[in-house]
Design a protein around this motif. Structure first.
Motif, PDB file in Angstrom:
ATOM      1  N   LEU A   1      37.163  49.407  47.983  1.00  0.00           N
ATOM      2  CA  LEU A   1      36.598  49.813  46.712  1.00  0.00           C
ATOM      3  C   LEU A   1      35.301  49.066  46.489  1.00  0.00           C
ATOM      4  CD1 LEU A   1      39.852  49.584  44.581  1.00  0.00           C
ATOM      5  CD2 LEU A   1      38.804  51.654  45.472  1.00  0.00           C
ATOM      6  N   SER A   2      34.456  49.576  45.656  1.00  0.00           N
ATOM      7  CA  SER A   2      33.234  48.846  45.332  1.00  0.00           C
ATOM      8  C   SER A   2      33.267  48.463  43.870  1.00  0.00           C
ATOM      9  CB  SER A   2      32.001  49.703  45.635  1.00  0.00           C
ATOM     10  OG  SER A   2      32.033  50.876  44.880  1.00  0.00           O
TER      11      SER A   2
ATOM     12  N   VAL B   1      44.041  32.894  50.263  1.00  0.00           N
ATOM     13  CA  VAL B   1      44.498  33.984  49.416  1.00  0.00           C
ATOM     14  C   VAL B   1      45.573  34.735  50.171  1.00  0.00           C
ATOM     15  CG1 VAL B   1      43.804  36.154  48.360  1.00  0.00           C
ATOM     16  CG2 VAL B   1      42.294  34.192  48.248  1.00  0.00           C
ATOM     17  N   ARG B   2      46.671  34.996  49.494  1.00  0.00           N
ATOM     18  CA  ARG B   2      47.740  35.766  50.107  1.00  0.00           C
ATOM     19  C   ARG B   2      47.926  37.059  49.343  1.00  0.00           C
ATOM     20  NH1 ARG B   2      50.598  31.237  49.182  1.00  0.00           N
ATOM     21  NH2 ARG B   2      49.808  29.643  50.503  1.00  0.00           N
ATOM     22  N   LEU B   3      47.765  38.148  50.067  1.00  0.00           N
ATOM     23  CA  LEU B   3      48.024  39.466  49.501  1.00  0.00           C
ATOM     24  C   LEU B   3      49.240  40.037  50.210  1.00  0.00           C
ATOM     25  CD1 LEU B   3      44.431  40.985  49.414  1.00  0.00           C
ATOM     26  CD2 LEU B   3      45.699  39.972  47.531  1.00  0.00           C
TER      27      LEU B   3
ATOM     28  N   LEU C   1      40.655  38.708  43.874  1.00  0.00           N
ATOM     29  CA  LEU C   1      40.032  39.945  43.394  1.00  0.00           C
ATOM     30  C   LEU C   1      39.120  40.531  44.469  1.00  0.00           C
ATOM     31  CD1 LEU C   1      39.236  38.916  39.724  1.00  0.00           C
ATOM     32  CD2 LEU C   1      41.032  40.461  40.508  1.00  0.00           C
ATOM     33  N   THR C   2      38.353  39.678  45.111  1.00  0.00           N
ATOM     34  CA  THR C   2      37.475  40.132  46.189  1.00  0.00           C
ATOM     35  C   THR C   2      38.291  40.696  47.342  1.00  0.00           C
ATOM     36  OG1 THR C   2      35.806  38.495  45.593  1.00  0.00           O
ATOM     37  CG2 THR C   2      35.684  39.408  47.810  1.00  0.00           C
TER      38      THR C   2
ATOM     39  N   MET D   1      49.316  40.118  44.697  1.00  0.00           N
ATOM     40  CA  MET D   1      48.537  38.874  44.756  1.00  0.00           C
ATOM     41  C   MET D   1      49.491  37.689  44.600  1.00  0.00           C
ATOM     42  SD  MET D   1      45.205  39.678  42.483  1.00  0.00           S
ATOM     43  CE  MET D   1      43.917  40.751  43.034  1.00  0.00           C
ATOM     44  N   THR D   2      50.176  37.353  45.673  1.00  0.00           N
ATOM     45  CA  THR D   2      51.227  36.348  45.596  1.00  0.00           C
ATOM     46  C   THR D   2      50.699  34.946  45.319  1.00  0.00           C
ATOM     47  OG1 THR D   2      51.218  36.153  48.013  1.00  0.00           O
ATOM     48  CG2 THR D   2      52.808  37.666  47.046  1.00  0.00           C
ATOM     49  N   ALA D   3      49.571  34.586  45.932  1.00  0.00           N
ATOM     50  CA  ALA D   3      49.008  33.249  45.710  1.00  0.00           C
ATOM     51  C   ALA D   3      48.575  33.090  44.255  1.00  0.00           C
ATOM     52  CB  ALA D   3      47.833  32.986  46.652  1.00  0.00           C
TER      53      ALA D   3
END
Length: 138
Positions: free
Chosen positions: A136-137, A25-27, A127-128, A90-92
């Motif tokens: 955040l929860s 995952v890439r953020l 998302l996770t 969320m690039t990926a």
């Protein structure tokens, strides 16, 4: 021998291998940082929370459209994921959503299926990751 028969004539398998697919995952933390500087903490958190909710709904919608073989609806939904995921870094996810639209345009249903389920895996992990990054929860 990894398999044999028991007393009831049922094939018994000794070793089962499970393929676990993980996605990187890439953020883009700069994108999130820019959003926070532009909108302030409360405004940015609101945008991120709404985007996460919308992404979750649209990912589920994409799977439903795929099951219905609604290729144009799926294409439209995947395209919408690109803009939303780009907005919050969320690039990926944006890239894989683009891949889904390309496979639909190529009328390659096998590739669309594989790419869609990759999109769902990347989406869930993205998302996770955003929740964790923002502390955040759910």
């Amino acid at each position: 021998m990894p398999w044999g028969h028991n007393d009831f004539g049922v094939t018994v398998v000794d070793n089962i291998t499970t393929l676990v697919q993980t996605e990187s995952v890439r953020l883009d933390p700069d994108r999130l940082g820019h959003l926070y500087r532009q909108l302030g903490d409360a405004g940015a958190e609101d945008v991120v929370c709404r985007a996460i909710e919308e992404l979750a709904v649209r990912l589920s919608h994409c799977e439903r459209l795929w099951r219905q073989q609604d290729w144009q609806g799926l294409r439209k939904s995947a395209r919408s994921l690109i803009a939303i995921s780009d907005q919050i870094g969320m690039t990926a996810l944006a890239r894989v959503a683009g891949d889904v639209t390309e496979t639909i345009d190529a009328v390659d249903h096998v590739a669309t299926s594989a790419t869609l389920f990759r999109l769902i895996r990347v989406g869930e992990r993205s998302l996770t990751a955003v929740w964790d990054l923002q502390d955040l929860s759910v």
